[in-house]
Design a protein around this motif. Sequence first.
Motif, PDB file in Angstrom:
ATOM      1  N   ARG A  24       0.852  -1.186   0.000  1.00 12.28           N
ATOM      2  CA  ARG A  24       0.000   0.000   0.000  1.00 12.28           C
ATOM      3  C   ARG A  24       0.889   1.236   0.000  1.00 12.28           C
ATOM      4  O   ARG A  24       1.954   1.252   0.608  1.00 12.28           O
ATOM      5  CB  ARG A  24      -0.876   0.040   1.245  1.00 12.28           C
ATOM      6  CG  ARG A  24      -1.714  -1.198   1.465  1.00 12.28           C
ATOM      7  CD  ARG A  24      -2.908  -1.280   0.536  1.00 12.28           C
ATOM      8  NE  ARG A  24      -3.804  -2.323   0.998  1.00 12.28           N
ATOM      9  CZ  ARG A  24      -4.777  -2.121   1.878  1.00 12.28           C
ATOM     10  NH1 ARG A  24      -4.993  -0.893   2.334  1.00 12.28           N
ATOM     11  NH2 ARG A  24      -5.527  -3.108   2.282  1.00 12.28           N
ATOM     12  N   PRO A  65       0.131  -5.102   3.326  1.00 15.77           N
ATOM     13  CA  PRO A  65      -1.324  -5.070   3.527  1.00 15.77           C
ATOM     14  C   PRO A  65      -1.727  -5.135   4.997  1.00 15.77           C
ATOM     15  O   PRO A  65      -2.739  -4.576   5.390  1.00 15.77           O
ATOM     16  CB  PRO A  65      -1.810  -6.308   2.766  1.00 15.77           C
ATOM     17  CG  PRO A  65      -0.748  -6.594   1.774  1.00 15.77           C
ATOM     18  CD  PRO A  65       0.541  -6.188   2.414  1.00 15.77           C
ATOM     19  N   ASP A 228      -5.186   3.054  -1.128  1.00 19.24           N
ATOM     20  CA  ASP A 228      -3.960   3.748  -0.774  1.00 19.24           C
ATOM     21  C   ASP A 228      -4.387   5.000  -0.012  1.00 19.24           C
ATOM     22  O   ASP A 228      -5.552   5.412  -0.077  1.00 19.24           O
ATOM     23  CB  ASP A 228      -3.156   4.139  -2.012  1.00 19.24           C
ATOM     24  CG  ASP A 228      -2.582   2.924  -2.731  1.00 19.24           C
ATOM     25  OD1 ASP A 228      -2.192   1.961  -2.041  1.00 19.24           O
ATOM     26  OD2 ASP A 228      -2.555   2.936  -3.976  1.00 19.24           O
TER      27      ASP A 228
END
Length: 282
Positions: A24, A65, A228
Amino acid sequence: MASHLNLFIFTIIASVIKLSESTRSFTIVNYCKDTIWPGITHGENFSGGGFALKPRQSAVYTASPGWGGRIWARTGCNFDKKGNGKCQTGSCGTILNCTAPSSPPTSIAEFNLGQIDYYDISLVDGFNMPIVVKAVNGTGNCSTAGCDGDLRQNCPSELTLKADGKVVACRSACDVFNTDEYCCRGMYGNPSTCLPTNYSKSFKQVCPAAYSFAYDDPTSVITCTGADYIVAFCASRNQTICSYHDKQLACNQSKGIRVISHGWWVPILALSFMFVSWWVML
């Protein structure tokens, strides 16, 4: 040989795609008039990151993640060439890369990433800087969290923190008075007895989308999936903010933002080196 080369290139592309799906991006933007020194820590592991961001500058932090941690701004810092120094607010040790949690008073962006992401802005430890969090390309609620008001302007005199005669932060009542009631501990350590105080209400009035006290969950925690995130300091919750997509920083309204990338180029460089090494061995 050509078939082997095609297979190798396909493997690299697949690896990059898998890598991008497993990470991310946090775009950290400084809209403030002065340089700030963002701090980043991962959960209870305080061996985190730290760097300087000049006005109108942006940086990218890449996380896994399942990442959970905090992002905040340090202000009034003075670091030497070896990264040793101190800050007026938000200190996390005496070096540029954080080795401890932030010292109050600090406005903090908190994240717990997973199948469902949870994020919020916390003023439980006080306020030192306006901060906004926006989710990008996520699904679910994904609303904007943050405190874009400046609590330093009308901070109660008993809560003010000053440096060089200037109010640089607004402390929490817990930090100042250290009582069970203000700190939500002891007999006040549960949602039924830990209630808003006059101080936390004044924080909430200026920053309705931020935690004002320990059990301020219903109006403060936001959920999102697969996003994001943009963490912007001194930004408005309603303005368009620069974000990071496909390794490019895109700005719709603001100009002059410069980007410093942190993290994503390392695996790409490694894959490039693997390709060159494999080609030489043929």
